[in-house]
Design a protein around this motif. Structure first.
Motif, PDB file in Angstrom:
ATOM      1  N   ARG A  41       6.561  -8.903  -1.640  1.00  0.00           N
ATOM      2  CA  ARG A  41       7.813  -8.309  -2.611  1.00  0.00           C
ATOM      3  C   ARG A  41       8.003  -6.711  -2.708  1.00  0.00           C
ATOM      4  NH1 ARG A  41      12.061  -9.605  -4.724  1.00  0.00           N
ATOM      5  NH2 ARG A  41      12.334  -8.862  -7.087  1.00  0.00           N
ATOM      6  N   LEU A  42       6.868  -5.941  -2.275  1.00  0.00           N
ATOM      7  CA  LEU A  42       7.166  -4.632  -2.393  1.00  0.00           C
ATOM      8  C   LEU A  42       7.902  -4.359  -1.233  1.00  0.00           C
ATOM      9  CD1 LEU A  42       5.591  -1.824  -3.331  1.00  0.00           C
ATOM     10  CD2 LEU A  42       4.877  -2.039  -1.300  1.00  0.00           C
ATOM     11  N   ASP A  43       7.967  -5.080  -0.090  1.00  0.00           N
ATOM     12  CA  ASP A  43       8.553  -4.603   1.144  1.00  0.00           C
ATOM     13  C   ASP A  43      10.079  -5.289   0.944  1.00  0.00           C
ATOM     14  OD1 ASP A  43       6.422  -3.739   2.389  1.00  0.00           O
ATOM     15  OD2 ASP A  43       6.038  -5.606   3.452  1.00  0.00           O
ATOM     16  N   GLN A  44      10.206  -6.056   0.516  1.00  0.00           N
ATOM     17  CA  GLN A  44      11.637  -6.715   0.125  1.00  0.00           C
ATOM     18  C   GLN A  44      12.147  -5.683  -0.814  1.00  0.00           C
ATOM     19  OE1 GLN A  44      11.582 -10.350  -2.238  1.00  0.00           O
ATOM     20  NE2 GLN A  44      10.935 -11.678  -0.450  1.00  0.00           N
ATOM     21  N   LEU A  52      15.722  -1.298  -5.312  1.00  0.00           N
ATOM     22  CA  LEU A  52      14.786  -0.264  -5.342  1.00  0.00           C
ATOM     23  C   LEU A  52      15.098   0.702  -6.457  1.00  0.00           C
ATOM     24  CD1 LEU A  52      12.490   1.301  -3.889  1.00  0.00           C
ATOM     25  CD2 LEU A  52      14.158   2.553  -2.557  1.00  0.00           C
ATOM     26  N   ALA A  53      16.425   1.058  -6.617  1.00  0.00           N
ATOM     27  CA  ALA A  53      16.694   1.982  -7.816  1.00  0.00           C
ATOM     28  C   ALA A  53      16.253   1.153  -9.083  1.00  0.00           C
ATOM     29  CB  ALA A  53      18.260   2.308  -7.748  1.00  0.00           C
ATOM     30  N   GLU A  54      16.417   0.053  -9.224  1.00  0.00           N
ATOM     31  CA  GLU A  54      16.171  -0.778 -10.487  1.00  0.00           C
ATOM     32  C   GLU A  54      14.664  -0.526 -10.676  1.00  0.00           C
ATOM     33  OE1 GLU A  54      17.745  -4.486 -10.649  1.00  0.00           O
ATOM     34  OE2 GLU A  54      19.692  -3.761 -10.210  1.00  0.00           O
ATOM     35  N   ALA A  55      13.923  -0.904  -9.693  1.00  0.00           N
ATOM     36  CA  ALA A  55      12.551  -0.770  -9.591  1.00  0.00           C
ATOM     37  C   ALA A  55      11.811   0.297  -9.829  1.00  0.00           C
ATOM     38  CB  ALA A  55      11.886  -1.464  -8.380  1.00  0.00           C
ATOM     39  N   VAL A  56      12.479   1.453  -9.357  1.00  0.00           N
ATOM     40  CA  VAL A  56      12.009   2.775  -9.772  1.00  0.00           C
ATOM     41  C   VAL A  56      12.105   3.316 -11.040  1.00  0.00           C
ATOM     42  CG1 VAL A  56      12.629   5.381  -9.081  1.00  0.00           C
ATOM     43  CG2 VAL A  56      12.235   3.548  -7.378  1.00  0.00           C
ATOM     44  N   ALA A  89       3.601   3.755  -1.167  1.00  0.00           N
ATOM     45  CA  ALA A  89       3.469   2.721  -2.159  1.00  0.00           C
ATOM     46  C   ALA A  89       2.609   1.371  -1.949  1.00  0.00           C
ATOM     47  CB  ALA A  89       4.982   2.146  -1.993  1.00  0.00           C
ATOM     48  N   ALA A  90       2.599   1.106  -0.522  1.00  0.00           N
ATOM     49  CA  ALA A  90       1.695  -0.080  -0.412  1.00  0.00           C
ATOM     50  C   ALA A  90       0.061   0.251  -0.665  1.00  0.00           C
ATOM     51  CB  ALA A  90       1.567  -0.718   1.321  1.00  0.00           C
ATOM     52  N   ALA A 126       4.427   1.548  -8.234  1.00  0.00           N
ATOM     53  CA  ALA A 126       4.041   1.892  -6.791  1.00  0.00           C
ATOM     54  C   ALA A 126       5.367   2.632  -6.213  1.00  0.00           C
ATOM     55  CB  ALA A 126       3.393   0.837  -6.113  1.00  0.00           C
ATOM     56  N   LEU A 127       6.490   1.959  -6.331  1.00  0.00           N
ATOM     57  CA  LEU A 127       7.837   2.238  -5.733  1.00  0.00           C
ATOM     58  C   LEU A 127       8.099   3.542  -6.529  1.00  0.00           C
ATOM     59  CD1 LEU A 127       9.158  -1.414  -5.628  1.00  0.00           C
ATOM     60  CD2 LEU A 127       8.729   0.444  -3.673  1.00  0.00           C
ATOM     61  N   TYR A 128       8.022   3.646  -7.695  1.00  0.00           N
ATOM     62  CA  TYR A 128       8.614   4.844  -8.475  1.00  0.00           C
ATOM     63  C   TYR A 128       7.664   6.072  -8.186  1.00  0.00           C
ATOM     64  CZ  TYR A 128       7.932   8.477 -12.218  1.00  0.00           C
ATOM     65  OH  TYR A 128       7.995   9.570 -12.829  1.00  0.00           O
ATOM     66  N   LEU A 129       6.275   5.942  -8.095  1.00  0.00           N
ATOM     67  CA  LEU A 129       5.485   6.978  -7.619  1.00  0.00           C
ATOM     68  C   LEU A 129       5.543   7.643  -6.190  1.00  0.00           C
ATOM     69  CD1 LEU A 129       2.114   5.976  -9.716  1.00  0.00           C
ATOM     70  CD2 LEU A 129       3.522   8.022 -10.222  1.00  0.00           C
TER      71      LEU A 129
END
Ligand code: HEC
Ligand code: HEC
Length: 223
Positions: A41-44, A52-56, A89-90, A126-129
């Protein structure tokens, strides 16, 4: 209330809504996703700029409590608390999952905080940081760090990279907080249970404390 929760609560379209949802944002009662599904999911999300922008954005909100220790945008100002800004992130996701499963041990408070995060928040955080800029700090590039560079180039560079940026599940080490690096290397070496990794155990086995301090000084000097 999300559409899935609403439709499930009404007993309508629950199955359809849940199957249409992402693997991670499943229905409330589904078992937690396996780490492999979370990494997928993270990779997707990483590959899709809009998601990505929403997740961040979600990650920034969910990480507000982390700021008290890890600093603004994950730039720690405490020597024994790691920087998380620009960390891979991973790697961040894997370490959070390790705290949750008990494979990695920390203070009860920190572990409790991570365990309370739903899986999708761990992905967002993880994506944000990983996308936060590193705040530059003045460093003391003395003899300790020159000796550290020699060791690093011989022993560590093959995995952590010439500039200490790591990759995926191999952590970025550049600019990492000195005391935290020293603690971590000593823990891998002692095998006392806080941090278990066969690769890092092998690479720290023959280091003495002075060498560990030299390595930490060098890593702190990397940008
Ligand atoms: C009370 C202080 C405190 C708070 C609040 C806190 N942490 Fe931590 N965190 C730490 C310390 C200390 C460590 C180092 C743990 C160790 O290795 O023993 C750490 C380690 C980590 C690591 C591993 C970093 C690495 O380089 O391996 C991650 C990931 C992490 N924290 C995420 C979070 C997130 C996400 C939050 C917010 C939900 C959070 N932390 C809140 C103190 C805190
Ligand atoms: C074979 C690949 C490999 C080599 C060589 C290697 N590392 Fe690592 N290192 C890793 C991996 C993988 C992890 C994450 C392990 C975990 O999950 O705890 C790690 C973790 C670390 C951490 C913890 C970072 C953090 O944010 O908590 C430090 C510090 C570190 N390594 C320093 C070094 C140093 C210094 C050397 C050389 C003496 C070295 N590593 C050599 C693969 C390697």
């Amino acid at each position: 209330m999300s559409l899935i929760r609403l439709s499930c609560a009404l007993g309508l379209l629950c199955f359809a809504a849940a199957t249409a949802a992402t693997p991670v944002r499943g229905a409330d009662k589904s078992p937690p996703p396996a780490p492999a599904a979370m990494h997928e999911r993270l990779d997707q999300i990483s590959q899709d700029p809009a998601s990505l922008a929403e997740a961040v954005q979600r990650g920034q909100k969910a990480a507000s409590v982390c700021r008290h220790c890890h600093g603004t945008g994950g730039n720690s100002v405490m020597p024994d608390v790691p920087n998380l800004a620009s960390q891979n992130a991973a790697y961040l996701l894997e370490q959070m999952n390790k705290f949750v499963s008990g494979q990695r041990k920390s203070s009860a408070f920190m572990e409790g905080l991570i365990k309370a995060l739903p899986p999708e928040d761990r992905i967002d955080i993880a994506l944000y940081l990983s996308r936060q800029p590193v705040a530059r700090k003045p460093v003391d590039a003395g003899a300790q760090s020159a000796a550290g560079k020699q060791m690093y180039d011989k022993l560590c560079v093959s995995c952590h990279g010439a500039n200490g940026s790591g990759s995926r599940k191999i952590p970025r080490l550049a600019g990492q907080q000195g005391e935290y690096v020293i603690d971590s290397l000593q823990r891998y070496r002692s095998g006392s249970g806080e941090r278990i990794d066969p690769r890092m155990a092998a690479y720290t086995r023959n280091l003495n404390d002075a060498q560990i301090r030299q390595l930490a000084a060098y890593l702190a000097s990397l940008e």
